[in-house]
Write an enzyme that holds these catalytic residues in place. Structure first.
Site, short mmCIF file in Angstrom:
data_model
loop_
_atom_site.label_atom_id
_atom_site.label_comp_id
_atom_site.label_asym_id
_atom_site.label_seq_id
_atom_site.Cartn_x
_atom_site.Cartn_y
_atom_site.Cartn_z
N PHE A 127 0.86 -1.20 0.00
CA PHE A 127 0.00 0.00 0.00
C PHE A 127 0.89 1.25 0.00
O PHE A 127 1.85 1.32 0.77
CB PHE A 127 -0.91 -0.03 1.23
CG PHE A 127 -2.01 0.99 1.16
CD1 PHE A 127 -3.16 0.74 0.44
CD2 PHE A 127 -1.88 2.21 1.81
CE1 PHE A 127 -4.18 1.69 0.38
CE2 PHE A 127 -2.89 3.16 1.74
CZ PHE A 127 -4.05 2.89 1.03
N ASP A 198 0.54 -4.71 8.86
CA ASP A 198 -0.55 -3.79 8.58
C ASP A 198 -1.81 -4.62 8.38
O ASP A 198 -1.90 -5.42 7.44
CB ASP A 198 -0.23 -2.95 7.33
CG ASP A 198 -1.26 -1.85 7.10
OD1 ASP A 198 -2.43 -2.03 7.49
OD2 ASP A 198 -0.90 -0.82 6.50
N TYR A 223 -11.86 2.56 9.36
CA TYR A 223 -13.01 2.90 8.49
C TYR A 223 -13.30 1.86 7.43
O TYR A 223 -14.16 2.08 6.59
CB TYR A 223 -12.80 4.29 7.86
CG TYR A 223 -11.46 4.51 7.19
CD1 TYR A 223 -11.20 4.00 5.92
CD2 TYR A 223 -10.45 5.22 7.83
CE1 TYR A 223 -9.97 4.20 5.32
CE2 TYR A 223 -9.22 5.42 7.24
CZ TYR A 223 -8.98 4.91 5.98
OH TYR A 223 -7.76 5.10 5.39
N LYS A 224 -12.59 0.74 7.43
CA LYS A 224 -12.84 -0.29 6.43
C LYS A 224 -13.82 -1.32 7.00
O LYS A 224 -14.98 -1.02 7.22
CB LYS A 224 -11.52 -0.88 5.95
CG LYS A 224 -10.73 0.15 5.14
CD LYS A 224 -9.31 -0.23 4.82
CE LYS A 224 -8.65 0.88 4.02
NZ LYS A 224 -7.20 0.81 4.03
N ARG A 373 -12.02 -3.99 -8.02
CA ARG A 373 -12.06 -4.67 -6.71
C ARG A 373 -13.50 -4.86 -6.24
O ARG A 373 -14.32 -3.94 -6.34
CB ARG A 373 -11.34 -3.84 -5.64
CG ARG A 373 -9.85 -3.74 -5.81
CD ARG A 373 -9.19 -3.25 -4.53
NE ARG A 373 -9.76 -1.99 -4.02
CZ ARG A 373 -9.37 -1.39 -2.92
NH1 ARG A 373 -8.41 -1.94 -2.17
NH2 ARG A 373 -9.92 -0.27 -2.51
C1 LIG Z 1 -6.43 1.85 3.97
C2 LIG Z 1 -5.02 1.56 4.27
C3 LIG Z 1 -4.23 2.48 4.96
C4 LIG Z 1 -4.82 3.81 5.32
O1 LIG Z 1 -3.98 4.69 5.91
P1 LIG Z 1 -4.53 6.09 6.41
O2 LIG Z 1 -3.47 6.64 7.22
O3 LIG Z 1 -5.83 5.84 7.13
O4 LIG Z 1 -4.83 6.91 5.19
C5 LIG Z 1 -2.93 2.13 5.25
N1 LIG Z 1 -2.43 0.92 4.90
C6 LIG Z 1 -3.17 0.02 4.21
C7 LIG Z 1 -2.60 -1.29 3.84
C8 LIG Z 1 -4.48 0.33 3.87
O5 LIG Z 1 -5.20 -0.55 3.20
#
Ligand SMILES: *Cc1c(COP(=O)(O)O)cnc(C)c1O
Length: 414
Positions: A127, A198, A223-224, A373
């Site tokens: 990511f 992560d 938020y996911k 997705r």
């Molecule tokens: C969604 C996501 C993030 C989000 O990071 P934010 O700091 O909330 O923007 C980070 N790492 C992964 C792997 C994600 O899927």
């Protein structure tokens, strides 16, 4: 496989032990939402909670609410609940900051625990924020640590005596591919390295057992799959055995042993609270708690069973209905290495096809350059939704609906 029918999916819905959860969410009528892996939906109870926290706790309670509404303990209280979802113990998780900031704090702290070692290992295509934050840490450390990315199949062999920290996203955001957390953690420990996971696409999506696999550190997103609302704070995990030595660089007053003593010198809190920095985003964290409470009340094994069955059926439908239209399967068919999403590739027209689908209120997303997705969130998704989604896709392809100019206009957020 025998030819699937919509009735087959309707029957699965009738037998679904999780079907009752859908009522707890406020889905817009006529929508099929396959993007809960990116932004979860609104729990009905979050609306009442939002009113309460804004009108009562803030509006009426004012500053007193730090005590009377227990705002001060939100990071730990919600963290302890999340701990139950990820196989951690109370006192090992807090809600704080964003996932990106939490990664910086923990990665910086982790490399300090391995002073003679210079390598942070990750994978290319991780990511973006994860790689960017680690690049920032390289500069922050003036090159004392360097980021090394190797293909995911070569991670195990790349962990060596110079590796301080391995940083991986457990379930890959694009492909849904899932790492073997136990095997990688074990290899890292054999070589004296630490691992930071992560869990953004794992928490609330797949069963996790951080302490059983001996995990060191983790971060994740609110938020996911946790349905905490847009920009909800993230969370972080530090195994109890590392806490006393951990020194993180954002040593703000909320991480102090006695925040309100107002002393000049920083002294870290004894436990997980030392990972906090500044004031908790109270409104966001209060709404996150609502989503977490729902997730905690679900049986994760049932969630995983339904999620995998959805993935398998979705793939079967794509094969049955979309054969001639140039889609490729990006996600693995092997459930052992697949998270809670299925990604398809369409080399020429992926973006326009997704826009045409979204115009029908069937919402997935597109990730450049060519990935469509589809996220499966078993608490509010029905089996018939999968049928209706692929049915719409087949129609969009058969009629070349995607070819309309309005579906080719790029938007700021895909
Ligand atoms: C969604 C996501 C993030 C989000 O990071 P934010 O700091 O909330 O923007 C980070 N790492 C992964 C792997 C994600 O899927």
């Amino acid at each position: 496989m025998t030819t699937l029918t919509r009735e087959h999916f309707a029957e699965l819905d009738r037998q679904d032990p999780l079907a009752g959860f859908r009522e707890q969410f406020d889905l817009p009528p006529g929508h099929i939402y396959l993007n809960g892996n990116s932004l979860g939906v609104l729990p009905k109870a979050a609306k009442a909670r939002a009113r309460e926290v804004v009108e009562q706790e803030w509006g009426q309670g004012l500053i007193r609410s730090w005590n009377s509404a227990d705002w001060i303990h939100i990071p730990r209280r919600v963290g302890d609940k999340i701990a139950g979802l990820i196989g951690a113990a109370a006192g090992e998780v807090v809600v704080a900051d964003s996932t990106s900031v939490n990664l910086f704090k923990l990665a910086a702290a982790a490399v300090e625990l391995r002073p003679g070692r210079s390598k942070i290992l990750s994978e290319p295509g991780n990511f973006p924020t994860d790689l960017y934050i680690l690049q920032g840490l390289e500069r922050f450390q003036h090159g004392r640590v360097r980021l090394n990315t190797v293909h995911r199949n070569e991670i195990l062999d790349a962990i060596d005596e110079d590796t301080a920290l391995v940083v991986l996203t457990h379930v890959h955001y694009k492909s849904g591919a899932m790492f073997d957390m136990a095997a990688i953690t074990q290899r890292a420990h054999d070589k004296g390295a630490l691992v930071l996971w992560d869990l953004s696409h794992s928490t609330g999506a797949v069963p996790l057992a951080l302490n059983r696999v001996g995990a060191d550190f983790a971060i994740g997103c609110g938020y996911k799959y946790l349905n905490g609302g847009p920009g909800a704070p993230g969370f972080l995990f530090v195994a109890e055995r590392h806490q006393a030595q951990l020194q993180q660089p954002l040593s703000g007053w909320f991480g102090h042993a006695d925040s309100f003593a107002m002393r000049d010198d920083y002294e870290p809190a004894p436990g997980i609270e030392r990972t906090l920095c500044g004031t908790t985003p109270v409104v966001g964290a209060s709404l996150l708690e609502v989503g977490v409470d729902i997730m905690v009340s679900a049986d994760m094994e049932q969630v995983r069973t339904k999620s995998l069955q959805m993935g398998e059926l979705f793939i079967a439908l794509v094969e049955q209905r979309l054969g001639p239209y140039g889609f490729g399967l990006v996600s693995s068919k092997d459930p052992a290495v697949r998270g809670s999403q299925v990604s398809l590739r369409h080399e020429q027209e992926g973006f326009a096809i997704m826009q045409a689908l979204i115009a029908r209120n069937i919402i997935g997303d597109f990730r450049a350059p060519d990935i469509l997705r589809f996220g499966f969130t078993p608490l509010y998704l029905r089996y018939v939704d999968l049928w209706d989604c692929v049915d719409a896709l087949a129609d969009i392809m058969a009629t070349a609906e995607w070819d309309r100019p309005e579906f080719k206009r790029l938007t700021a957020v895909t």
